[in-house]
Write an enzyme that holds these catalytic residues in place. Sequence first.
Site, PDB file in Angstrom:
ATOM      1  N   LYS A  80       0.836  -1.210   0.000  1.00 42.66           N
ATOM      2  CA  LYS A  80       0.000   0.000   0.000  1.00 42.66           C
ATOM      3  C   LYS A  80       0.865   1.253   0.000  1.00 42.66           C
ATOM      4  O   LYS A  80       0.567   2.230  -0.709  1.00 42.66           O
ATOM      5  CB  LYS A  80      -0.929   0.001   1.215  1.00 42.66           C
ATOM      6  CG  LYS A  80      -1.694   1.320   1.424  1.00 42.66           C
ATOM      7  CD  LYS A  80      -2.579   1.666   0.228  1.00 42.66           C
ATOM      8  CE  LYS A  80      -3.134   3.082   0.326  1.00 42.66           C
ATOM      9  NZ  LYS A  80      -3.976   3.322   1.498  1.00 42.66           N
ATOM     10  N   LYS A 135       0.577  12.344   6.409  1.00 43.57           N
ATOM     11  CA  LYS A 135       0.714  11.120   7.206  1.00 43.57           C
ATOM     12  C   LYS A 135       1.244   9.978   6.348  1.00 43.57           C
ATOM     13  O   LYS A 135       2.198   9.296   6.712  1.00 43.57           O
ATOM     14  CB  LYS A 135      -0.637  10.772   7.831  1.00 43.57           C
ATOM     15  CG  LYS A 135      -0.622   9.537   8.744  1.00 43.57           C
ATOM     16  CD  LYS A 135      -1.027   8.262   8.025  1.00 43.57           C
ATOM     17  CE  LYS A 135      -2.468   8.320   7.520  1.00 43.57           C
ATOM     18  NZ  LYS A 135      -2.862   7.008   6.902  1.00 43.57           N
TER      19      LYS A 135
END
Length: 303
Positions: free
Chosen positions: A169, A237
């Site tokens: 991911k 993030k």
Amino acid sequence: MRIGFIGLGTMGGPAALNLIRGGHELTVCDLDPKRAEEHLSLGATWADSPAATAQGAELVFTMVFGPRQIEQVVGGDHGLLSAMSAGQVWVDMTTNKPAYVRELAATFAEIGVQVIDAPVTGAVDGARAGNMTQFAGGDEATVARIRPVMELMGPLHYMGANGSGSITKLASNQLWAIHATAMGEALVMAVKSGVELSRAWDALKIGASESWCMHHDAPSVFAGHYDPSFNLDLCKKDLGLIVEACNDADTAAPATRLVCAQFEAAREKYGGDKGELHVVKLEEDAAGVSLRLDGDWVPHWEK
């Protein structure tokens, strides 16, 4: 199956709805009870804590902001670790730190709980349509057993041991960030050099320049909203996790580090709550070029 689902945000909410529509019995939990209204109307049960969500569930899904939020979901008197027991499976769909995922998997294995890391991609329209790509890491037999449930939310790719899903991911987001930044630079250069925007877009969607980003995300730039379904704080993030993964793997990753700086510049200029594609607006503003384009640009989260 009896399923617990924690985190009903932009992606989690639609994903949980697909599980309900697939015939499963859901208990749901979120910091904002209003996010559960549609789920409850379709027969889901509300839980006030992660522990209560896991009570009696065969399978528990979590999809929250990041590692810090997972710590809160797992720990304490009302966390998952206090409630789960042998035979249950926990699937964390959060974009997370691979090392932390492996640590959690080892901790939960001590009480007989299998942990699968399965972060997702595909944007809100993918989540709504049941076409949200999932990258799974963990015990292969467990992934095979729960595959029919997970495929109600979208395609499932088994990547290897715990942490492999999370790494995949991060690599996916790494490429997306580079593509988004490059898309802005290429479109701005073409337009400022005299090419009509719609013609430039048509040409850059084919051949060597073709990308999912150019097809899926360019309309958010043309419409001028820059896709608020995923904001620059979330980009910060994710990019932080990506750079950390590059450091852990001891890779140079110069393009990634430059792109990270561009996203941070966009965040500082426009605000962390603004849409992710403001990294393209940064290039527009620097060049004095507008990439607005007339058209029926239906936001992807409304499709």
